[in-house]
Design an enzyme around this catalytic site. Structure first.
Site, PDB file in Angstrom:
ATOM      1  N   HIS A 194       7.528 -48.932  21.370  1.00 22.42           N
ATOM      2  CA  HIS A 194       6.512 -48.078  22.001  1.00 22.42           C
ATOM      3  C   HIS A 194       5.158 -48.152  21.325  1.00 22.42           C
ATOM      4  CE1 HIS A 194      10.537 -46.291  22.678  1.00 22.42           C
ATOM      5  NE2 HIS A 194      10.119 -46.409  23.915  1.00 22.42           N
TER       6      HIS A 194
ATOM      7  N   CYS B 210       5.981 -53.680  22.025  1.00 21.30           N
ATOM      8  CA  CYS B 210       5.965 -54.597  23.179  1.00 21.30           C
ATOM      9  C   CYS B 210       4.546 -55.154  23.366  1.00 21.30           C
ATOM     10  CB  CYS B 210       6.387 -53.845  24.441  1.00 21.30           C
ATOM     11  SG  CYS B 210       6.254 -54.881  25.909  1.00 21.30           S
TER      12      CYS B 210
ATOM     13  N   HIS C 200       4.737 -38.301  24.458  1.00 24.59           N
ATOM     14  CA  HIS C 200       5.471 -39.569  24.462  1.00 24.59           C
ATOM     15  C   HIS C 200       4.919 -40.464  23.340  1.00 24.59           C
ATOM     16  CE1 HIS C 200       7.007 -43.486  25.737  1.00 24.59           C
ATOM     17  NE2 HIS C 200       7.924 -42.803  26.417  1.00 24.59           N
TER      18      HIS C 200
ATOM     19  N   GLU D  54       4.565 -43.623  23.032  1.00 28.31           N
ATOM     20  CA  GLU D  54       3.616 -44.678  23.405  1.00 28.31           C
ATOM     21  C   GLU D  54       2.211 -44.102  23.526  1.00 28.31           C
ATOM     22  OE1 GLU D  54       4.511 -47.136  26.901  1.00 28.31           O
ATOM     23  OE2 GLU D  54       2.342 -47.245  27.229  1.00 28.31           O
TER      24      GLU D  54
ATOM     25  N   THR E 281       2.565 -47.368  30.051  1.00 29.88           N
ATOM     26  CA  THR E 281       3.139 -48.510  30.783  1.00 29.88           C
ATOM     27  C   THR E 281       4.320 -48.145  31.688  1.00 29.88           C
ATOM     28  OG1 THR E 281       4.613 -48.938  28.914  1.00 29.88           O
ATOM     29  CG2 THR E 281       2.536 -50.185  28.975  1.00 29.88           C
TER      30      THR E 281
ATOM     31  N   CYS F 104       3.659 -51.592  33.456  1.00 28.06           N
ATOM     32  CA  CYS F 104       4.107 -52.975  33.226  1.00 28.06           C
ATOM     33  C   CYS F 104       4.946 -53.496  34.380  1.00 28.06           C
ATOM     34  CB  CYS F 104       4.884 -53.053  31.919  1.00 28.06           C
ATOM     35  SG  CYS F 104       6.527 -52.366  32.063  1.00 28.06           S
TER      36      CYS F 104
ATOM     37  N   SER G 114      13.929 -41.530  28.194  1.00 30.70           N
ATOM     38  CA  SER G 114      13.358 -42.798  28.673  1.00 30.70           C
ATOM     39  C   SER G 114      12.467 -42.525  29.875  1.00 30.70           C
ATOM     40  CB  SER G 114      14.488 -43.760  29.048  1.00 30.70           C
ATOM     41  OG  SER G 114      13.999 -44.776  29.889  1.00 30.70           O
TER      42      SER G 114
HETATM   43  S1  SF4 Z   1       9.082 -51.163  29.837  1.00 33.72           S
HETATM   44 FE1  SF4 Z   1       7.342 -52.566  29.971  1.00 33.72          FE
HETATM   45  S2  SF4 Z   1       5.941 -51.957  28.328  1.00 33.72           S
HETATM   46 FE2  SF4 Z   1       7.948 -51.014  27.907  1.00 33.72          FE
HETATM   47  S3  SF4 Z   1       8.985 -52.461  26.578  1.00 33.72           S
HETATM   48 FE3  SF4 Z   1       9.566 -52.990  28.664  1.00 33.72          FE
HETATM   49  S4  SF4 Z   1       8.082 -54.595  29.298  1.00 33.72           S
HETATM   50 FE4  SF4 Z   1       7.263 -53.549  27.498  1.00 33.72          FE
END
Ligand code: SF4
Length: 346
Positions: free
Chosen positions: A104, A126, A154, A156, A194, A224, A252
């Site tokens: 994250h 990521c 969160h 992230e 994302t 994403c 999640s």
């Molecule tokens: S959900 Fe998207 S941003 Fe999150 S780890 Fe997976 S590819 Fe990366």
């Protein structure tokens, strides 16, 4: 948001094993399962889990990981059994220890603290989260006020906002839009977490645009490919489903969004479970078609266990609904690039 994400081949039609169409009623009119594809592990999660496994292999336990490496109970419990110690903050890692940062992402302050304490760090953030961090830096440098659409608290969002705390304001609910203050309405940009609902994010952007007509869009989608592809797949089958079961953990974000998207797209009922054993049998009362999908942090073994559980109760006919074929994979962090592999927690 683009329909076909980079690195993804859009499936030209909904394909279902067994030769029928998703939108037709089951030939037998009986019990069936529609299984979404894509579902489960994304490239960023796969990379993060492999990273921890390789660190364990190379350095041996204990390996410290700041926060859950990915938001999935099964993955975290499995890695814990192998010798990973999950901590909330780097201050809990012994001086000079080795710590992995989760998928994250972390703020520069966390990197600085780790350096101050002489920790060896391996960053499993990521690359698609890193991309958003870079956007924050770029717009902050250009003196923009940044509206970060995301969920308060969160990890992230905390990491992303931490890149430029003086310039970033969080927009979670519609009410937040009235509260934000900008210095120059012609220099405002929106970015996002994302793993949000694509539709809700665009609603939030429309609301922001009403207040700031000159607001700039991000240079590319922040939600994403994995998040949007899983939402497209669940939408394609939801209207046919009496019940959608999403395999994923309660913390999640992208898994929780799949439940909401399924309901908004017409599923009569939808629930999130970590394991098949958590399915309440009363959910199946009067149900013929069960939709199954899973969040981006979920190993497919958990979905297979759910399919077995359903088959034991008469839902043996499984038809896969394919809306895209994903081809994305990410290189491991530089420190671990000798050799490669697939995560064994799958
Ligand atoms: S959900 Fe998207 S941003 Fe999150 S780890 Fe997976 S590819 Fe990366």
């Amino acid at each position: 948001m683009s329909a076909a994400s980079p690195g993804t081949e859009p499936a030209t039609s909904v394909s279902i094993d067994g030769g029928s169409e998703a939108c037709e009623a089951s030939a037998s009119g009986g019990k069936r399962v529609l299984l979404a594809k894509p579902r489960g592990y994304c490239a960023g999660v796969d990379r993060a889990v492999i990273t921890v496994e390789k660190v364990l292999e190379m350095y041996g336990p204990p390996v410290y990981v700041r926060k859950e490496i990915v938001h999935n109970r099964h993955v975290v419990d499995t890695l814990r059994e192998r010798g990973v110690i999950f901590v909330e903050e780097t201050s809990e890692v012994p001086e000079g220890g080795l710590v992995v940062f989760s998928a994250h992402g972390v703020s520069p302050a966390v990197h600085a603290e780790a350096e101050q304490r002489n920790l060896r760090t391996i960053d499993a953030t990521c690359p698609l989260v890193t991309k958003v961090h870079k956007e924050v830096n770029r717009f902050a440098r250009d003196d923009y006020d940044i509206m970060l659409i995301g969920h308060e608290g969160h990890e992230e969002v905390e990491g992303t906002a931490g890149e430029a705390p003086d310039r970033v304001q969080l927009v979670d609910t519609e009410d937040d839009i009235e509260k934000v203050q900008v210095r120059d309405p012609s220099k405002v940009v929106w970015l996002s977490q994302t793993t949000l609902s694509v539709d809700e994010t665009m609603e939030r952007v429309d609301q922001l645009r009403k207040r700031f007509p000159e607001i700039s869009d991000p240079p590319s989608d922040d939600i994403c490919y994995a998040t949007s592809n899983r939402q497209v797949a669940v939408k394609a089958m939801a209207a046919e489903c009496d019940l959608v079961i999403v395999v994923g953990s309660g913390n999640s974000s992208n898994s929780k969004r799949l439940v909401e998207v399924a309901l908004q797209a017409g599923a009569r009922d939808a629930h999130l479970v970590d394991y098949a054993r958590e399915v309440d049998e009363t959910w199946l009362d009067g149900v013929e078609t069960v939709g199954v999908t899973s969040g981006a942090s979920v190993p497919d073994v958990l979905v297979m266990e759910l399919l077995e559980w359903l088959a034991e109760r008469g839902w043996e006919d499984v038809q896969e609904v394919t809306t895209a074929n994903e081809k994305i994979s990410f290189a491991l962090p530089r420190e671990l690039r000798s050799g490669s592999g697939r995560s064994s927690v799958r």
